[in-house]
Design a protein around this motif. Structure first.
Motif, PDB file in Angstrom:
ATOM      1  N   LYS A 120      53.416  47.391  34.475  1.00 30.98           N
ATOM      2  CA  LYS A 120      52.019  46.890  34.651  1.00 30.98           C
ATOM      3  C   LYS A 120      51.349  46.414  35.647  1.00 30.98           C
ATOM      4  O   LYS A 120      50.207  46.450  36.049  1.00 30.98           O
ATOM      5  CB  LYS A 120      51.891  45.953  33.152  1.00 30.98           C
ATOM      6  CG  LYS A 120      51.907  46.666  31.747  1.00 30.98           C
ATOM      7  CD  LYS A 120      51.804  45.674  30.760  1.00 30.98           C
ATOM      8  CE  LYS A 120      51.680  46.009  29.366  1.00 30.98           C
ATOM      9  NZ  LYS A 120      51.152  45.171  28.476  1.00 30.98           N
ATOM     10  N   LEU A 161      45.846  44.316  32.408  1.00 30.31           N
ATOM     11  CA  LEU A 161      45.484  44.293  33.837  1.00 30.31           C
ATOM     12  C   LEU A 161      44.871  45.655  34.139  1.00 30.31           C
ATOM     13  O   LEU A 161      45.028  46.600  33.432  1.00 30.31           O
ATOM     14  CB  LEU A 161      46.635  44.297  34.648  1.00 30.31           C
ATOM     15  CG  LEU A 161      47.585  43.087  35.064  1.00 30.31           C
ATOM     16  CD1 LEU A 161      48.044  42.437  33.632  1.00 30.31           C
ATOM     17  CD2 LEU A 161      48.150  43.008  36.081  1.00 30.31           C
ATOM     18  N   PRO A 162      44.311  46.042  35.262  1.00 24.99           N
ATOM     19  CA  PRO A 162      43.738  47.183  35.584  1.00 24.99           C
ATOM     20  C   PRO A 162      44.720  48.372  35.476  1.00 24.99           C
ATOM     21  O   PRO A 162      45.846  48.195  35.635  1.00 24.99           O
ATOM     22  CB  PRO A 162      43.059  47.161  36.929  1.00 24.99           C
ATOM     23  CG  PRO A 162      43.202  45.769  37.239  1.00 24.99           C
ATOM     24  CD  PRO A 162      43.927  44.925  36.320  1.00 24.99           C
ATOM     25  N   PRO A 163      44.176  49.674  35.051  1.00 20.96           N
ATOM     26  CA  PRO A 163      45.248  50.742  35.081  1.00 20.96           C
ATOM     27  C   PRO A 163      45.893  50.903  36.454  1.00 20.96           C
ATOM     28  O   PRO A 163      45.490  50.839  37.592  1.00 20.96           O
ATOM     29  CB  PRO A 163      44.416  51.973  34.564  1.00 20.96           C
ATOM     30  CG  PRO A 163      42.859  51.581  34.823  1.00 20.96           C
ATOM     31  CD  PRO A 163      42.819  49.934  34.871  1.00 20.96           C
ATOM     32  N   ASP A 181      47.672  53.227  39.249  1.00 18.96           N
ATOM     33  CA  ASP A 181      47.645  54.927  39.864  1.00 18.96           C
ATOM     34  C   ASP A 181      48.985  55.649  39.331  1.00 18.96           C
ATOM     35  O   ASP A 181      50.041  55.309  39.695  1.00 18.96           O
ATOM     36  CB  ASP A 181      47.536  54.781  41.387  1.00 18.96           C
ATOM     37  CG  ASP A 181      47.819  56.242  41.988  1.00 18.96           C
ATOM     38  OD1 ASP A 181      47.534  57.280  41.225  1.00 18.96           O
ATOM     39  OD2 ASP A 181      47.476  56.328  43.338  1.00 18.96           O
ATOM     40  N   SER A 206      52.496  41.716  29.902  1.00 13.35           N
ATOM     41  CA  SER A 206      51.285  41.424  30.663  1.00 13.35           C
ATOM     42  C   SER A 206      51.496  39.966  31.258  1.00 13.35           C
ATOM     43  O   SER A 206      51.205  39.884  32.474  1.00 13.35           O
ATOM     44  CB  SER A 206      50.191  41.253  29.547  1.00 13.35           C
ATOM     45  OG  SER A 206      49.707  42.758  29.267  1.00 13.35           O
TER      46      SER A 206
END
Length: 530
Positions: A79, A158-160, A162, A43
């Motif tokens: 990530k 972090l945000p997922p 795509d 991360s």
């Protein structure tokens, strides 16, 4: 409607960190990293990349030896939603530059071993700004260390990403001309982890040893499968048979992936017969065909839990499972779980069982295409009568009525002599039966009468134990009339790719160059009868 979550392999790192934070995720030498640290450090890399302006749509180059840091980079880049571009350290300096330019790399991470390959070529890579050259495990003039790059960055999730976006661009060769980048999405690599992991019996207590470079696509089979289930990865920067056997015993390794040259080295190592390999649940051979005698010795002296994989990074896979070796000798097995293999002729028509044609495949982890090369991507597509699309492999082979596949070699390597199709793999298998032959490559060379004729290039176990004329007679007595070799010659070493696969084009060019420049050493081919 409920919004079903799309779970990717990198996202599972946080799941494992929450469920068993103190379980060991990575081992290198005496250094270990548990899943909590693995999650935090990946991360941190992701946040550092985002802060530097690299996220979705960015291509991140990595030229590094296997290490904990290089594994962290794989998943830190993922990530961040960026695309990981592994660069093969075996390439020449110019080939490395060509690959980096083709991939439109925005930032480059390099370990000390390879810094010299790119340091003097920075002007040729203007896309990479001066502050985006990052040293993995070192720092120096013009280099920012990975430690300083991530210093002070957050460790929160972090945000997922795509799942349909690109996760990696592997390069198929890069040895001649413009290299081809194979684009794989997060979804594709997740399916690879699921299907190979299932076939190979990965569990949360699995210990996977990475003995091949992370820059090679096949290495990701073990790596992703271990991460998917929350197992442990043992990293080794450089392979040696003795060290490999010691690591298997020390860490109770359950899964290992090796190439034929490594397996050959293991069976020749005196340490094998005293080594403790009882923990091995699956040893997977990848990269190129394995000699029958090597396979037999590995199964008898190392482990019976032996698998052999045939496939292409673009998207194809068969698996020869432990029970298949005796039942179907010479086969590369049947299609991997969830995959399909067909054989087609030159007109694109599916052939009957046992008829040789081009191998085409359809897999859930198919590539999105070649990076920036839509025309060449389109050339690989074969559409079945039911409308489903497959990828051509460029390999020749057959499939029997039970679905077992037999590979005969590269389509472009097939030798046409006097109107007969000759498959080098068939001849190579016969030559390798001779106890003095260590390695072989059969190539086709020009012939004034037959068009082409086969020549065998061999690397011997011990020079001088047999004359080449004697070996030629021994081989030709075991071949069909149309397959007989024009000559057999000793070759000191063969050019290879990162996984040890022989580069037949380079071998042929080297032979022809030697023949043309030194006719007194390599005589013109005789106009013999077939």
């Amino acid at each position: 409607m409920l919004d079903a979550p799309q779970v990717t392999v990198p996202a599972l790192i946080s799941v494992h960190a929450a469920n068993h934070p103190r379980q060991i995720a990575l081992i290198e030498g005496t250094t270990t990293l548990d899943w909590q640290r693995f999650d935090q450090e990946t991360s941190r890399i992701a946040h550092a990349l985002r802060q530097a302006g690299f996220g979705i749509g960015s291509n991140v180059g990595v030229l590094a030896v296997n290490s904990i840091e290089s594994i962290l980079l794989v998943f830190g880049v993922a990530k961040a939603g960026a695309c990981y571009v592994p660069v093969n350290g075996f390439l020449s300096d110019q080939q490395v530059i060509t690959l980096i330019k083709d991939a439109e790399v925005d930032i480059l991470f390099v370990s000390a071993e390879y810094a010299a390959k790119v340091d003097c070529s920075r002007e040729a890579l203007p896309r990479i700004r001066s502050y985006n050259w990052v040293g993995v495990g070192f720092e120096g003039a013009g280099w920012k260390s990975l430690k300083s790059f991530v210093n002070g960055c957050l460790t929160e999730p972090l945000p997922p990403v795509d799942p349909t976006s690109r996760m990696v661009i592997w390069y198929s060769s890069g040895t001649t001309g413009r290299p081809k980048g194979i684009v794989k999405s997060f979804n594709a690599l997740q399916w690879s982890a699921i299907l190979f992991g299932t076939e190979m019996g990965f569990r949360s207590d699995s210990v996977a040893l990475l003995a091949t470079p992370v820059s090679a696509a096949a290495t990701w089979l073990n790596m992703l499968s271990a991460v998917f289930v929350g197992g442990t990865i043992v990293v080794t920067p450089k392979f040696s048979a003795t060290a490999f056997l010691a690591l298997v015993a020390k860490h109770r390794v359950t899964h290992a992936q090796l190439v034929p040259t490594q397996l050959d080295a293991i069976i020749q190592d005196p340490a094998l017969d005293k080594a403790d390999c009882s923990s091995l649940r699956a040893v997977l051979s990848v990269g190129s065909a394995l000699a029958a005698r090597t396979k037999s010795e590995i199964r008898a002296r190392m482990t019976s839990n032996f698998f052999e994989c045939y496939g292409a990074s673009e998207g194809s896979a068969t698996l020869c499972r432990p029970m298949d070796h005796d039942e179907k000798p010479g086969s590369v097995g049947r299609a991997l779980l969830g995959c399909e293999v067909c054989i087609i002729d030159n007109d694109g028509v599916e052939v009957e069982p046992d008829v040789v044609g081009e191998i085409v495949a359809r897999v859930p982890f198919m590539m999105d295409g070649y990076y920036g090369r839509p025309e060449e991507t389109a050339e690989l597509v074969w559409t079945k009568s039911d409308g489903r699309t497959f990828l051509k492999t460029g390999d020749l082979g057959s499939k029997d009525e039970e679905g077992f596949v037999f590979v005969r070699g590269r389509k472009k390597d097939m030798i046409i002599s006097g109107g007969f199709n000759i498959y080098p793999a068939d001849i190579e298998a016969v030559i390798l039966e001779h106890p003095e032959v260590e390695e072989v490559a059969v190539i086709g060379i020009p012939h004034p009468k037959w068009g082409e004729t086969p020549v065998g290039l061999v690397r011997m176990r011990q020079a001088g134990n047999i004359e080449m004329g004697e070996l030629l007679g021994w081989v030709n007595d075991r071949l069909g009339k149309h397959q007989r070799l024009q000559s057999v010659r000793i070759w000191s070493s063969f050019p290879r790719n990162a996984l040890g696969k022989l580069l037949k084009n380079d071998i042929r060019d080297e032979y022809l160059s030697a023949w043309q420049s030194a006719p007194y050493k390599i005589k013109p081919h005789q106009d013999s009868e077939k």
